[in-house]
Scaffold this active site. Structure first.
Site, PDB file in Angstrom:
ATOM      1  N   HIS A   1       0.758  -1.236  -0.044  1.00  6.76           N
ATOM      2  CA  HIS A   1       0.117   0.207  -0.153  1.00  6.76           C
ATOM      3  C   HIS A   1       0.924   1.446   0.010  1.00  6.76           C
ATOM      4  O   HIS A   1       0.639   2.203  -0.734  1.00  6.76           O
ATOM      5  CB  HIS A   1      -0.789   0.034   1.352  1.00  6.76           C
ATOM      6  CG  HIS A   1      -1.987  -0.785   1.558  1.00  6.76           C
ATOM      7  ND1 HIS A   1      -2.262  -1.778   2.745  1.00  6.76           N
ATOM      8  CD2 HIS A   1      -2.726  -1.444   0.497  1.00  6.76           C
ATOM      9  CE1 HIS A   1      -3.234  -2.630   2.223  1.00  6.76           C
ATOM     10  NE2 HIS A   1      -3.655  -2.244   0.923  1.00  6.76           N
TER      11      HIS A   1
ATOM     12  N   LYS B   1     -18.048  -6.071   7.030  1.00  3.26           N
ATOM     13  CA  LYS B   1     -16.634  -6.622   7.408  1.00  3.26           C
ATOM     14  C   LYS B   1     -16.302  -6.436   8.795  1.00  3.26           C
ATOM     15  O   LYS B   1     -16.504  -5.109   9.055  1.00  3.26           O
ATOM     16  CB  LYS B   1     -15.751  -6.331   6.467  1.00  3.26           C
ATOM     17  CG  LYS B   1     -15.866  -7.080   5.026  1.00  3.26           C
ATOM     18  CD  LYS B   1     -14.523  -6.960   4.174  1.00  3.26           C
ATOM     19  CE  LYS B   1     -14.404  -7.401   2.880  1.00  3.26           C
ATOM     20  NZ  LYS B   1     -13.265  -7.124   2.277  1.00  3.26           N
TER      21      LYS B   1
ATOM     22  N   ARG C   1      -1.592  -5.908  -8.727  1.00  6.70           N
ATOM     23  CA  ARG C   1      -0.673  -6.921  -8.259  1.00  6.70           C
ATOM     24  C   ARG C   1      -0.520  -8.007  -9.551  1.00  6.70           C
ATOM     25  O   ARG C   1       0.435  -8.578  -9.849  1.00  6.70           O
ATOM     26  CB  ARG C   1      -0.927  -7.729  -7.186  1.00  6.70           C
ATOM     27  CG  ARG C   1      -0.858  -6.683  -5.742  1.00  6.70           C
ATOM     28  CD  ARG C   1      -1.636  -7.312  -4.810  1.00  6.70           C
ATOM     29  NE  ARG C   1      -2.991  -7.628  -4.717  1.00  6.70           N
ATOM     30  CZ  ARG C   1      -3.766  -8.206  -3.766  1.00  6.70           C
ATOM     31  NH1 ARG C   1      -3.245  -7.929  -2.799  1.00  6.70           N
ATOM     32  NH2 ARG C   1      -5.080  -8.223  -4.250  1.00  6.70           N
TER      33      ARG C   1
ATOM     34  N   SER D   1      -3.262  -7.485   2.836  1.00 12.77           N
ATOM     35  CA  SER D   1      -3.683  -7.375   4.112  1.00 12.77           C
ATOM     36  C   SER D   1      -4.001  -8.677   4.774  1.00 12.77           C
ATOM     37  O   SER D   1      -3.828  -9.089   5.770  1.00 12.77           O
ATOM     38  CB  SER D   1      -4.639  -6.295   4.302  1.00 12.77           C
ATOM     39  OG  SER D   1      -4.175  -4.982   3.984  1.00 12.77           O
TER      40      SER D   1
END
Length: 173
Positions: free
Chosen positions: A27, A51, A100, A137
């Site tokens: 990040h 969440k 990514r 994460s």
């Protein structure tokens, strides 16, 4: 005074959105690179009520503020709702997202097209530094929860907060 010399150049603004639970070196790589390209980079900690995060939104904001302080042009805040609304409220024309892998691109392209269609906000994709191409994460939390070494994946401040939080959780289990 009238004329071009009296007009201020508008600030180039962008947003780097995410849940940042916790913020990783991946990040920070994207935020740092965006901070070199834009006058102001907003880091939007997006709130997803469905969440349950490891860290509260306020804790994530505080960690992000501390680990991005060196950049000088980064503002961290939270937002509940559509990212395009965050952008409209702050006159932000661009979203910066790290990619990514090809698997990220499929989802992110759909989001970029939807966001542009809703508001005209552009999305710029930044290829992730290969060092962080596998990093998320979720993986950091999982590895750390099993006692794995994640010290090279998160800033030292985040590592300490992560260790403390996981220790508290294991004490309460």
């Amino acid at each position: 005074m009238n004329g071009p010399e009296s007009e201020e150049t508008p600030l180039r603004r962008a947003v780097c959105p995410g849940s940042f639970d916790p913020v990783t070196n991946g990040h920070l790589d994207i935020i740092a690179r965006a901070s070199k390209l834009y006058d102001v980079v907003h880091v939007a900690v997006m709130v997803n009520k469905s969440k349950k995060g490891l860290f509260t939104v306020d804790e994530r904001i505080e960690l992000l503020r501390q680990v991005t302080a060196e950049y000088g042009n980064v503002q961290v805040e939270s937002h509940h709702g559509l990212l395009v609304d965050f952008c409209k409220e702050r006159d932000i024309p661009a979203i910066v997202k790290g990619l990514r892998a090809v698997s990220d691109f499929d989802y992110e392209l759909q989001m970029a097209q939807m966001n542009n269609g809703l508001s005209g906000v552009e999305t710029l994709f930044v290829p992730t530094n290969p060092t962080y191409s596998f990093l998320s994460s979720s993986l950091v939390k999982e590895v750390a929860a099993w006692g794995g070494d994640v010290s090279h994946l998160v800033p030292p401040l985040v590592l300490e907060a992560l260790k403390e939080r996981l220790a508290k959780q294991s004490d309460s289990d």
